[in-house]
Design an enzyme around this catalytic site. Structure first.
Site, PDB file in Angstrom:
ATOM      1  N   HIS A  25      -9.266   1.264   4.975  1.00 34.56           N
ATOM      2  CA  HIS A  25      -8.009   1.604   5.814  1.00 34.56           C
ATOM      3  C   HIS A  25      -8.378   2.396   6.865  1.00 34.56           C
ATOM      4  O   HIS A  25      -8.927   3.629   6.824  1.00 34.56           O
ATOM      5  CB  HIS A  25      -7.178   2.078   4.641  1.00 34.56           C
ATOM      6  CG  HIS A  25      -5.714   2.126   5.446  1.00 34.56           C
ATOM      7  ND1 HIS A  25      -5.045   3.111   6.063  1.00 34.56           N
ATOM      8  CD2 HIS A  25      -4.591   1.088   5.041  1.00 34.56           C
ATOM      9  CE1 HIS A  25      -4.018   2.794   6.579  1.00 34.56           C
ATOM     10  NE2 HIS A  25      -3.513   1.551   5.930  1.00 34.56           N
TER      11      HIS A  25
ATOM     12  N   SER B 297       3.496  -2.021  10.472  1.00 35.04           N
ATOM     13  CA  SER B 297       5.100  -2.051  10.689  1.00 35.04           C
ATOM     14  C   SER B 297       5.463  -3.415  10.295  1.00 35.04           C
ATOM     15  O   SER B 297       6.539  -3.777  10.868  1.00 35.04           O
ATOM     16  CB  SER B 297       5.358  -1.669  11.937  1.00 35.04           C
ATOM     17  OG  SER B 297       4.983  -0.511  12.136  1.00 35.04           O
TER      18      SER B 297
ATOM     19  N   GLY C 276       2.804   2.338  10.951  1.00 36.65           N
ATOM     20  CA  GLY C 276       3.711   3.376  10.541  1.00 36.65           C
ATOM     21  C   GLY C 276       4.520   3.842  11.674  1.00 36.65           C
ATOM     22  O   GLY C 276       5.126   4.763  11.632  1.00 36.65           O
TER      23      GLY C 276
ATOM     24  N   GLY D  49       3.000  -1.067   4.245  1.00 36.43           N
ATOM     25  CA  GLY D  49       3.023   0.320   3.994  1.00 36.43           C
ATOM     26  C   GLY D  49       4.387   0.852   3.550  1.00 36.43           C
ATOM     27  O   GLY D  49       4.904   0.466   2.641  1.00 36.43           O
ATOM     28  N   GLY D  50       5.034   1.364   4.836  1.00 36.13           N
ATOM     29  CA  GLY D  50       6.218   1.995   4.623  1.00 36.13           C
ATOM     30  C   GLY D  50       7.475   1.236   4.030  1.00 36.13           C
ATOM     31  O   GLY D  50       8.154   1.661   2.891  1.00 36.13           O
TER      32      GLY D  50
ATOM     33  N   ASN E  65       0.896  -1.112   0.150  1.00 36.89           N
ATOM     34  CA  ASN E  65       0.057  -0.152  -0.043  1.00 36.89           C
ATOM     35  C   ASN E  65       1.027   1.376  -0.153  1.00 36.89           C
ATOM     36  O   ASN E  65       1.545   1.541   0.902  1.00 36.89           O
ATOM     37  CB  ASN E  65      -0.968  -0.003   1.187  1.00 36.89           C
ATOM     38  CG  ASN E  65      -1.817   1.269   1.536  1.00 36.89           C
ATOM     39  OD1 ASN E  65      -1.799   2.038   0.478  1.00 36.89           O
ATOM     40  ND2 ASN E  65      -2.026   1.381   2.806  1.00 36.89           N
ATOM     41  N   TRP E  66       0.994   1.776  -1.225  1.00 30.81           N
ATOM     42  CA  TRP E  66       2.008   3.120  -1.288  1.00 30.81           C
ATOM     43  C   TRP E  66       1.598   4.124  -0.846  1.00 30.81           C
ATOM     44  O   TRP E  66       2.270   5.230  -0.572  1.00 30.81           O
ATOM     45  CB  TRP E  66       2.255   3.118  -2.636  1.00 30.81           C
ATOM     46  CG  TRP E  66       2.928   2.126  -3.410  1.00 30.81           C
ATOM     47  CD1 TRP E  66       3.551   0.850  -2.571  1.00 30.81           C
ATOM     48  CD2 TRP E  66       3.495   1.831  -4.757  1.00 30.81           C
ATOM     49  NE1 TRP E  66       4.124  -0.053  -3.744  1.00 30.81           N
ATOM     50  CE2 TRP E  66       3.984   0.487  -4.783  1.00 30.81           C
ATOM     51  CE3 TRP E  66       3.045   2.683  -5.921  1.00 30.81           C
ATOM     52  CZ2 TRP E  66       4.472   0.202  -6.035  1.00 30.81           C
ATOM     53  CZ3 TRP E  66       3.605   2.103  -7.258  1.00 30.81           C
ATOM     54  CH2 TRP E  66       4.251   0.738  -7.281  1.00 30.81           C
ATOM     55  N   LYS E  67       0.208   4.148  -0.219  1.00 25.25           N
ATOM     56  CA  LYS E  67      -0.400   5.497   0.144  1.00 25.25           C
ATOM     57  C   LYS E  67       0.048   6.852  -0.506  1.00 25.25           C
ATOM     58  O   LYS E  67      -0.158   6.341  -1.824  1.00 25.25           O
ATOM     59  CB  LYS E  67       0.106   5.879   1.685  1.00 25.25           C
ATOM     60  CG  LYS E  67      -0.093   4.490   2.504  1.00 25.25           C
ATOM     61  CD  LYS E  67       0.143   4.694   3.968  1.00 25.25           C
ATOM     62  CE  LYS E  67       0.058   3.395   4.703  1.00 25.25           C
ATOM     63  NZ  LYS E  67      -0.124   3.328   6.150  1.00 25.25           N
TER      64      LYS E  67
ATOM     65  N   GLU F 285      -5.257  -4.922  10.901  1.00 27.61           N
ATOM     66  CA  GLU F 285      -4.412  -3.765  10.944  1.00 27.61           C
ATOM     67  C   GLU F 285      -4.373  -3.021  12.269  1.00 27.61           C
ATOM     68  O   GLU F 285      -5.204  -1.984  12.228  1.00 27.61           O
ATOM     69  CB  GLU F 285      -4.067  -2.965   9.764  1.00 27.61           C
ATOM     70  CG  GLU F 285      -3.918  -3.409   8.335  1.00 27.61           C
ATOM     71  CD  GLU F 285      -3.391  -2.378   7.590  1.00 27.61           C
ATOM     72  OE1 GLU F 285      -2.359  -2.680   6.846  1.00 27.61           O
ATOM     73  OE2 GLU F 285      -3.948  -1.580   7.189  1.00 27.61           O
TER      74      GLU F 285
ATOM     75  N   GLU G  38      -6.504   4.647   7.786  1.00 31.71           N
ATOM     76  CA  GLU G  38      -6.376   6.157   7.579  1.00 31.71           C
ATOM     77  C   GLU G  38      -7.748   7.049   7.018  1.00 31.71           C
ATOM     78  O   GLU G  38      -7.846   8.211   7.035  1.00 31.71           O
ATOM     79  CB  GLU G  38      -5.236   6.722   6.837  1.00 31.71           C
ATOM     80  CG  GLU G  38      -3.839   6.434   7.587  1.00 31.71           C
ATOM     81  CD  GLU G  38      -2.681   5.780   6.676  1.00 31.71           C
ATOM     82  OE1 GLU G  38      -2.786   5.683   5.695  1.00 31.71           O
ATOM     83  OE2 GLU G  38      -1.844   4.990   7.249  1.00 31.71           O
TER      84      GLU G  38
HETATM   85  P1  PGA Z   1       2.870   0.275   7.514  1.00 32.87           P
HETATM   86  O1  PGA Z   1       1.570   0.469   7.067  1.00 32.87           O
HETATM   87  O2  PGA Z   1       3.538  -1.190   7.037  1.00 32.87           O
HETATM   88  O3  PGA Z   1       3.497   1.312   7.381  1.00 32.87           O
HETATM   89  O4  PGA Z   1       2.750   0.160   9.212  1.00 32.87           O
HETATM   90  C1  PGA Z   1       0.475  -0.509   6.712  1.00 32.87           C
HETATM   91  C2  PGA Z   1      -0.746  -0.013   6.399  1.00 32.87           C
HETATM   92  O5  PGA Z   1      -1.137   0.865   6.488  1.00 32.87           O
HETATM   93  O6  PGA Z   1      -1.412  -0.573   5.473  1.00 32.87           O
END
Ligand code: PGA
Length: 248
Positions: free
Chosen positions: A95, A212, A173, A233-234, A9-11, A167, A97
């Site tokens: 998600h 993470s 993150g 994500g990251g 997930n590149w956000k 999640e 966010e």
């Molecule tokens: P993260 O994000 O790996 O940076 O913790 C995961 C996500 O939000 O899907």
């Protein structure tokens, strides 16, 4: 046996140049990922470009969100049919966010899930608790409520054509991963809740862990009985970090 899926997930990250480098890097490393399925979820505007880049590379493509409407006067929205049209197979819905920053409610997520499935996209349905909810002992209630919104609208059978991503919001993150045991506990709860309604669906549905995940912790997370891969994500923003997870 459920197949393992690792989805990036590149956000809100990337440029034409950085994304070309990233996708080429992942494609070059695909021979090492074994039987796992791999997918990437770029920002909307880069989806057609990534669709070209992944062609023939065995890398799936998804969007990070979708409109709950089919078409019409909904400025700024992108429909499931459009995503399908430009080559997506997956769409992330709910998600944390979207829920916390943009005020998306359980019902909104459920409507997006239905909109995606209607066009043949596989929703990656995100669920997970806040830190204060975990500390209050509410993790299972929160996850159950988020799942129920979808089950009530779409039916439990719909989960046979969906992916769930657990999640915990406090792990996203933050560098704080749930321990494999903490994650497994919630994954087993989710599968058990679905099994109470339909055992076949519960056995089939992929439940990813997100929060993470990196090359050092992925193997022990993915080794847990009810963890069928990860939403990353990251660590999905460089091919080295992402491939370290895909090959874990
Ligand atoms: P993260 O994000 O790996 O940076 O913790 C995961 C996500 O939000 O899907």
């Amino acid at each position: 046996m459920r197949q393992t899926l690792v989805a990036g997930n590149w956000k809100l990250n990337g440029s034409k140049e950085s994304i070309q480098t990233l996708v080429k890097g992942i494609a070059d490393g695909m021979s090492g990922v074994g039987g796992k399925a791999v997918a990437v979820c770029p920002p909307y505007v880069y989806i057609p470009m990534v669709a070209d880049l992944v062609e023939g590379a065995n890398i799936g493509l998804g969007a990070q969100d979708v409109a709950d409407q089919e078409s019409g006067a909904f400025t700024g929205e992108v429909s499931a049919a459009m995503l399908k049209d430009v080559g997506c197979q997956y769409v992330i819905v709910g998600h944390s966010e979207r829920r916390s920053i943009y005020g998306e409610k359980d019902e909104d997520t459920a409507a997006k899930y239905v909109a995606g499935q209607k066009e043949g996209l596989i929703p990656i349905l995100c669920v997970g608790e806040l830190l204060e909810e975990r500390e209050a002992g509410d993790t299972e209630n929160v996850v159950a409520r988020q799942l129920d919104a979808v089950i009530n609208l779409a039916g439990v059978e719909s989960l046979a054509d969906a992916v769930i991503a657990y999640e915990p919001v406090w792990a996203i993150g933050t560098g704080k991963t749930a321990s494999p045991e903490q994650a497994q506990e919630v994954h087993a709860f989710i599968r058990g809740k679905i099994a109470a309604l339909n055992e076949d669906v519960a056995e089939k549905v992929q439940i990813l862990y997100g929060g993470s995940v990196n090359g050092s912790n992925a193997a022990e997370l993915f080794a847990m009985e009810d963890i069928d891969g990860g939403l990353i994500g990251g660590a999905s923003l460089t091919s080295e970090a992402f491939l370290a997870i895909c090959t874990a």
